[in-house]
Design a protein around this motif. Structure first.
Motif, mmCIF file in Angstrom:
data_model
loop_
_atom_site.group_PDB
_atom_site.id
_atom_site.type_symbol
_atom_site.label_atom_id
_atom_site.label_comp_id
_atom_site.label_asym_id
_atom_site.label_seq_id
_atom_site.Cartn_x
_atom_site.Cartn_y
_atom_site.Cartn_z
ATOM 1 N N PHE A 1 0.666 8.642 0.628
ATOM 2 C CA PHE A 1 -0.758 8.453 1.092
ATOM 3 C C PHE A 1 -1.575 7.479 0.364
ATOM 4 C CE2 PHE A 1 -0.071 13.412 1.271
ATOM 5 C CZ PHE A 1 -0.799 13.401 2.594
ATOM 6 N N THR A 2 -2.312 6.898 1.160
ATOM 7 C CA THR A 2 -3.195 5.650 0.731
ATOM 8 C C THR A 2 -4.481 5.555 1.677
ATOM 9 O OG1 THR A 2 -3.030 3.253 0.322
ATOM 10 C CG2 THR A 2 -2.098 4.057 2.253
ATOM 11 N N GLY B 1 6.621 0.776 -0.469
ATOM 12 C CA GLY B 1 7.767 0.673 0.057
ATOM 13 C C GLY B 1 8.132 1.608 1.094
ATOM 14 N N ARG B 2 7.107 2.592 1.157
ATOM 15 C CA ARG B 2 7.223 3.897 2.235
ATOM 16 C C ARG B 2 6.253 3.777 3.302
ATOM 17 N NH1 ARG B 2 8.315 5.832 -2.946
ATOM 18 N NH2 ARG B 2 6.207 6.293 -3.278
ATOM 19 N N ILE B 3 6.258 4.471 4.049
ATOM 20 C CA ILE B 3 5.268 4.394 5.424
ATOM 21 C C ILE B 3 3.938 4.987 4.872
ATOM 22 C CG2 ILE B 3 4.421 5.185 7.574
ATOM 23 C CD1 ILE B 3 7.313 6.125 7.974
ATOM 24 N N PRO B 4 2.795 3.968 4.851
ATOM 25 C CA PRO B 4 1.629 4.492 4.324
ATOM 26 C C PRO B 4 0.892 5.223 5.221
ATOM 27 C CG PRO B 4 1.666 1.955 5.094
ATOM 28 C CD PRO B 4 2.804 2.480 5.313
ATOM 29 N N ILE B 5 0.140 6.373 4.808
ATOM 30 C CA ILE B 5 -0.542 7.472 5.798
ATOM 31 C C ILE B 5 -1.729 7.546 5.281
ATOM 32 C CG2 ILE B 5 1.689 8.144 6.702
ATOM 33 C CD1 ILE B 5 1.367 10.933 4.951
ATOM 34 N N GLN B 6 -2.675 8.140 6.216
ATOM 35 C CA GLN B 6 -3.858 8.513 5.699
ATOM 36 C C GLN B 6 -4.452 9.535 6.961
ATOM 37 O OE1 GLN B 6 -6.766 5.366 5.329
ATOM 38 N NE2 GLN B 6 -8.157 6.383 4.212
ATOM 39 N N LEU B 7 -5.197 10.399 6.488
ATOM 40 C CA LEU B 7 -5.898 11.237 7.533
ATOM 41 C C LEU B 7 -6.953 10.730 8.121
ATOM 42 C CD1 LEU B 7 -6.004 14.671 5.863
ATOM 43 C CD2 LEU B 7 -4.205 13.693 6.945
ATOM 44 N N GLN C 1 0.892 -0.992 -0.098
ATOM 45 C CA GLN C 1 0.095 0.068 0.087
ATOM 46 C C GLN C 1 0.881 1.300 -0.067
ATOM 47 O OE1 GLN C 1 -3.271 -1.095 -0.871
ATOM 48 N NE2 GLN C 1 -4.002 0.165 0.849
ATOM 49 N N GLY C 2 2.021 1.302 0.843
ATOM 50 C CA GLY C 2 2.744 2.143 0.831
ATOM 51 C C GLY C 2 4.124 2.464 -0.225
ATOM 52 N N GLY D 1 -6.944 -0.925 3.640
ATOM 53 C CA GLY D 1 -6.537 -1.997 2.824
ATOM 54 C C GLY D 1 -5.425 -2.960 3.477
ATOM 55 N N ILE D 2 -5.046 -2.446 4.508
ATOM 56 C CA ILE D 2 -4.187 -3.062 5.391
ATOM 57 C C ILE D 2 -4.546 -4.008 6.628
ATOM 58 C CG2 ILE D 2 -1.893 -2.851 6.791
ATOM 59 C CD1 ILE D 2 -1.325 -0.286 5.104
ATOM 60 N N VAL D 3 -5.414 -3.318 7.394
ATOM 61 C CA VAL D 3 -5.871 -4.149 8.507
ATOM 62 C C VAL D 3 -7.141 -4.690 8.538
ATOM 63 C CG1 VAL D 3 -4.422 -2.865 10.143
ATOM 64 C CG2 VAL D 3 -6.439 -2.072 9.479
ATOM 65 N N PRO D 4 -7.699 -5.720 9.159
ATOM 66 C CA PRO D 4 -8.872 -6.383 8.640
ATOM 67 C C PRO D 4 -10.098 -5.287 9.507
ATOM 68 C CG PRO D 4 -7.448 -7.945 10.011
ATOM 69 C CD PRO D 4 -6.749 -6.452 10.084
ATOM 70 N N ASP D 5 -11.233 -5.660 9.106
ATOM 71 C CA ASP D 5 -12.300 -4.856 9.323
ATOM 72 C C ASP D 5 -12.449 -4.518 10.841
ATOM 73 O OD1 ASP D 5 -12.735 -4.110 6.709
ATOM 74 O OD2 ASP D 5 -14.538 -5.428 6.546
ATOM 75 N N TYR D 6 -12.347 -5.851 11.608
ATOM 76 C CA TYR D 6 -12.540 -5.782 12.934
ATOM 77 C C TYR D 6 -11.422 -4.741 13.822
ATOM 78 C CZ TYR D 6 -8.915 -9.689 12.987
ATOM 79 O OH TYR D 6 -7.907 -10.357 12.845
#
Length: 531
Positions: free
Chosen positions: A433-434, A401-407, A398-399, A438-443
């Motif tokens: 930015f992403t 290769g870089r740190i994926p971030i989001q507001l 998602q990133g 898409g990385i962690v499960p919904d729970y």
């Protein structure tokens, strides 16, 4: 000595104010006090207009019994001095010196205690010395290649070297191991205030020098520390350790093997599983990091955007979610940075870090949710590692290769971010930015959102739309426990699992305490080693 508890003073008090308050409490003149020693200092900020320090102090004076009787105060008692005691050496002779694998807090504190008792331990570290390690990490953060054996997770000092350096722990301490850890930190370079402040911390810039000083002391006492020395096999015969293989080449005999390998030594866990060392999957926590302006946290906690005496404010928050899971803040870093804490190629993890002054523009904390073996899938003791890797691979993708971030507002609305709001990032490493959904499960996502909304009721502005999220926070603690008995020994004899990686600690101080505890077990059994 007379102990005074609940001694309250304004945050801008002087030493003279402290003496005067102690004297008034004891109903004696200031001149009758020979010395005052601070035992504990905490901040009471429940009333923003009346923030004050609360102390426990030990006062040295004459006629203590008479003063205690005269004071008639339940907060004035006779001080009982407790000191840590290392055990007397055992009787079993050692043919080979003890070998400690890992130089994080568990390994270093085990090593220093054994070295000071004449055991001349050998410490093996897969990564580099702290100076070389710092150079490698800075180069990586600036866009250079990842060194898989010398990074934020691996190298002299362990993962805690690149952290906030928090030293508080919830571990009960009747034997004064916690106090001994703090005293050793001070001896090797930490500020003496960590001995009494309620939430002591060191900072990564100071901690690096401390671990170097500890290593030099171990060597001075006859021990040895080797870097770039990866344990690639454990040598077992008749359910007992007799040695290890290093870098697939050298065989080293060991009468006692202390595994202080850290929570990210996944390849070593695989070696142990293959050799039949008893292990089990354990619960840990995963989530994201969130950044807010430090001034906003200060206003919420202290009523001021900048408090010259108290410094950067912290927080600790928990919430029980409707889905039955708990979400909580972890490793909160006042005035800190979110850092790329990766240790494996094509996988990405983040952590938080602060320098001693904690003077960065942002506060950051992990927002994490407990996951259990039921969430991992499969029955392997290493199923939690596979779970971590899946998340980290998604974060890397998602990133890019870089740190994926989001507001936070976009995370809540399940849409990618494209620019910052008023909150500017404090990051170590490149970012992208992403959409972190898409990385962690919904729970996990649902729990984090519910938690952030609930935390707004405790810290105003916590749910601001432009708070910056980063992922993935997957290395909160070990997903594995290497089982041990009451003597701290594995079912594989002469093998001593130790510290956070083995599943018996959850931070710098508790890992160091467990290192001391294992050193006690070795010393109680064996005679001091001699060449």
């Amino acid at each position: 000595m007379i102990r005074i508890n609940q001694l309250k003073l304004a945050v801008d008090h002087t030493q003279e104010d402290l003496l005067a308050k102690a004297a008034k409490t004891l109903r004696i003149p200031v001149t009758a006090i020979q010395s005052v020693k601070i035992i504990k200092q905490s901040v009471d900020a429940r009333k923003k207009e009346e923030i004050h320090f609360t102390y426990s102090v030990d006062v040295e004076t004459n006629n203590e019994e008479s003063i205690l009787h005269k004071a008639k105060n339940p907060n004035v008692i006779l001080a009982v001095k407790k000191e840590y005691q290392f055990p007397v050496s055992g009787t079993v002779p050692m043919t080979n010196r003890p070998v400690i694998v890992g130089t994080g807090p568990a390994g270093l504190f085990c090593g220093i205690m054994l070295a000071r008792s004449g055991y001349r331990p050998l410490l093996l570290e897969r990564g580099e010395d702290v100076d070389s390690r710092q150079s490698a990490v800075e180069e990586f953060w600036n866009g250079g290649p990842l060194k898989t054996d010398s990074n934020v997770q691996f190298g002299e000092g362990g993962a805690g070297t690149f952290s906030d350096g928090k030293l508080n722990t919830l571990v009960k301490d009747p034997l004064m191991r916690n106090r001994k850890v703090l005293e050793l930190f001070v001896e090797f370079g930490a500020d003496p205030s960590i001995l009494y402040v309620n939430k002591p911390h060191i900072g990564t810039d100071v901690l690096s020098g401390i671990v170097k000083n500890m290593r030099q002391e171990i060597i001075r006492l006859g021990g040895e520390v080797r870097f770039n020395s990866l344990v690639t096999d454990v040598l077992i015969k008749d359910y007992s350790i007799w040695g290890i293989r290093v870098n697939d080449e050298e065989e080293i005999p060991a009468d006692a093997l202390i595994l202080a390998i850290g929570h990210s030594a996944r390849d070593t866990f695989q070696v142990l599983e293959r050799k039949g060392v008893p292990m089990e999957a354990k619960a840990f926590a995963v989530g994201l990091r969130i950044q807010h302006p430090q001034e906003e946290i200060n206003r919420s906690q202290y009523g001021l955007s900048d408090h010259q005496v108290l410094g950067a404010a912290d927080y600790k928050l928990t919430h029980q979610c409707k889905n039955g899971r708990g979400v909580y803040t972890f490793c909160m870093c006042p005035g800190g940075y979110v850092v790329n804490a990766s240790s494996e190629a094509n996988r990405l993890a983040v952590n938080g870090m602060s320098y001693q002054k904690r003077d960065g523009i942002n506060a950051n904390s992990a927002l994490i949710v407990t996951v259990t073996p039921e969430d991992f899938g499969g029955n392997s003791p290493l199923a939690g590692i596979a779970y971590q890797r899946k998340l980290e691979e998604a974060a890397y993708t998602q990133g890019k290769g870089r740190i994926p971030i989001q507001l936070y507002g976009d995370f809540k609305n399940n849409c990618s971010s494209g620019s910052f709001g008023d909150v500017m990032p404090a990051l170590k490493g490149g970012y992208e930015f992403t959409n972190l959904r898409g990385i962690v499960p919904d729970y996990i996502s649902d729990s984090i959102i519910e938690g952030v909304e609930a935390f707004e009721g405790k810290i105003r502005g916590f749910r601001r739309k432009d708070a910056i999220l980063a992922g993935v926070e997957s290395r909160t603690s070990s997903p594995v426990r290497i089982t041990r008995d009451e003597s701290l020994e594995s079912r594989i004899k002469r093998l001593y699992p130790c510290g956070e990686g083995a599943g018996y600690a959850g931070g710098i101080t508790s890992a160091a305490m467990d290192g001391i505890k294992v050193a006690e077990a070795i010393a109680s059994r064996y005679k001091s080693f001699s060449f």
